[in-house]
Design a protein around this motif. Sequence first.
Motif, PDB file in Angstrom:
ATOM      1  N   THR A 102     -91.134  22.584 -56.306  1.00  0.00           N
ATOM      2  CA  THR A 102     -91.185  23.196 -54.980  1.00  0.00           C
ATOM      3  C   THR A 102     -91.719  24.620 -55.064  1.00  0.00           C
ATOM      4  O   THR A 102     -92.539  25.039 -54.237  1.00  0.00           O
ATOM      5  N   THR A 103     -91.273  25.378 -56.060  1.00  0.00           N
ATOM      6  CA  THR A 103     -91.745  26.756 -56.240  1.00  0.00           C
ATOM      7  C   THR A 103     -93.237  26.780 -56.537  1.00  0.00           C
ATOM      8  O   THR A 103     -93.988  27.614 -56.008  1.00  0.00           O
ATOM      9  N   TYR A 104     -93.681  25.854 -57.370  1.00  0.00           N
ATOM     10  CA  TYR A 104     -95.115  25.744 -57.680  1.00  0.00           C
ATOM     11  C   TYR A 104     -95.914  25.469 -56.409  1.00  0.00           C
ATOM     12  O   TYR A 104     -96.944  26.106 -56.147  1.00  0.00           O
ATOM     13  N   LEU A 105     -95.449  24.510 -55.608  1.00  0.00           N
ATOM     14  CA  LEU A 105     -96.159  24.161 -54.377  1.00  0.00           C
ATOM     15  C   LEU A 105     -96.212  25.333 -53.408  1.00  0.00           C
ATOM     16  O   LEU A 105     -97.218  25.527 -52.715  1.00  0.00           O
ATOM     17  N   ALA A 106     -95.138  26.130 -53.371  1.00  0.00           N
ATOM     18  CA  ALA A 106     -95.104  27.297 -52.485  1.00  0.00           C
ATOM     19  C   ALA A 106     -96.186  28.298 -52.887  1.00  0.00           C
ATOM     20  O   ALA A 106     -96.899  28.851 -52.030  1.00  0.00           O
ATOM     21  N   SER A 154     -95.965  23.006 -41.440  1.00  0.00           N
ATOM     22  CA  SER A 154     -94.783  23.559 -42.114  1.00  0.00           C
ATOM     23  C   SER A 154     -94.857  23.280 -43.607  1.00  0.00           C
ATOM     24  O   SER A 154     -95.272  22.197 -44.031  1.00  0.00           O
ATOM     25  N   PHE A 155     -94.416  24.254 -44.414  1.00  0.00           N
ATOM     26  CA  PHE A 155     -94.443  24.041 -45.858  1.00  0.00           C
ATOM     27  C   PHE A 155     -93.387  23.016 -46.259  1.00  0.00           C
ATOM     28  O   PHE A 155     -93.700  21.958 -46.793  1.00  0.00           O
ATOM     29  N   VAL A 179    -100.724  22.959 -47.943  1.00  0.00           N
ATOM     30  CA  VAL A 179     -99.851  22.399 -48.981  1.00  0.00           C
ATOM     31  C   VAL A 179     -98.476  22.180 -48.373  1.00  0.00           C
ATOM     32  O   VAL A 179     -97.929  23.072 -47.717  1.00  0.00           O
ATOM     33  N   ASN A 180     -97.934  20.980 -48.569  1.00  0.00           N
ATOM     34  CA  ASN A 180     -96.611  20.632 -48.043  1.00  0.00           C
ATOM     35  C   ASN A 180     -95.704  20.160 -49.169  1.00  0.00           C
ATOM     36  O   ASN A 180     -96.154  19.504 -50.108  1.00  0.00           O
ATOM     37  N   ALA A 181     -94.427  20.486 -49.049  1.00  0.00           N
ATOM     38  CA  ALA A 181     -93.407  19.951 -49.957  1.00  0.00           C
ATOM     39  C   ALA A 181     -92.440  19.107 -49.137  1.00  0.00           C
ATOM     40  O   ALA A 181     -91.794  19.622 -48.220  1.00  0.00           O
ATOM     41  N   LEU A 182     -92.358  17.826 -49.441  1.00  0.00           N
ATOM     42  CA  LEU A 182     -91.377  16.951 -48.802  1.00  0.00           C
ATOM     43  C   LEU A 182     -90.067  17.108 -49.565  1.00  0.00           C
ATOM     44  O   LEU A 182     -89.976  16.716 -50.727  1.00  0.00           O
ATOM     45  N   ILE A 232     -94.759  11.953 -44.480  1.00  0.00           N
ATOM     46  CA  ILE A 232     -95.839  12.363 -45.385  1.00  0.00           C
ATOM     47  C   ILE A 232     -97.181  12.226 -44.688  1.00  0.00           C
ATOM     48  O   ILE A 232     -97.987  13.162 -44.644  1.00  0.00           O
ATOM     49  N   VAL A 233     -97.422  11.058 -44.132  1.00  0.00           N
ATOM     50  CA  VAL A 233     -98.708  10.752 -43.500  1.00  0.00           C
ATOM     51  C   VAL A 233     -98.958  11.651 -42.284  1.00  0.00           C
ATOM     52  O   VAL A 233    -100.116  11.974 -41.981  1.00  0.00           O
TER      53      VAL A 233
END
Length: 244
Positions: free
Chosen positions: A160-164, A216-217, A177-180, A210-211
């Motif tokens: 999650t931190t990486y995706l942020a 929103s992140f 970029v989104n984190a589910l 997802i789709v």
Amino acid sequence: MNQNTNKTVLILGANSDVAKQCILQYLEKGFSIIAASRNTESLETFIQKNNLDTSKIMVLSFDAEDFNSHQKFYNELLTKPHIVVYAAGFLVDNEKALRDFKGAQQMMVTNYMGAVSILNIIAMDESNKNLERIIGLSSLSGVRGRKSNFVYGSTKAAFTTYLAGLRQELASRNIKVNALVIGYIRTKINEGLQLNESLIMEPDYVAKHIVNAGNSFKIVPNFKWKIIYLILKILPESLVAKLP
């Protein structure tokens, strides 16, 4: 004509239950699919069983743990993706992870290191003008360290931190970029676990989020899990320590 007819989604870890539902839903929206997994036979069976349009789906072999193959995998994609979904995941019991590092290591490699390896390659290819969005499947287990699952949770917290940070890196190129941040799902990875039935989400429900990911992140499917997420965020450490 569907506006997504000429767009491609690359799903990494496409053999998961949620990823397979993503395949179905992206196809409905007119996308072409590159479904990548170590278990290509299972994907081929899934495609045949559901009578899917094989002209819209390409199945490729992808191993999140084989870092050395990632650049070659990406270079050989016939079409560079508009959307990338990283759905690969691995889970072992926390007690096992504490006593046998092999299980802990495989979680780290599949859930985090493999993701960083391939997503860095994809994100840094500035020649790919198609790329619009990267979506990573994370977990509420990564919100706070809890004694029941902190080894697995640490891999998801790192992801999650990486995706942020990736979201910030790619903002200037208008790539989202989104984190589910996901709770319990009725999938094979959770088979045998004692879970609260009222909190379990179906794979197609998660796939829908997802789709249809927006701006929103962090996306937390299901209002019950949104409440749990907020509680975990603000709970004092002394109370977190009392959680299972």
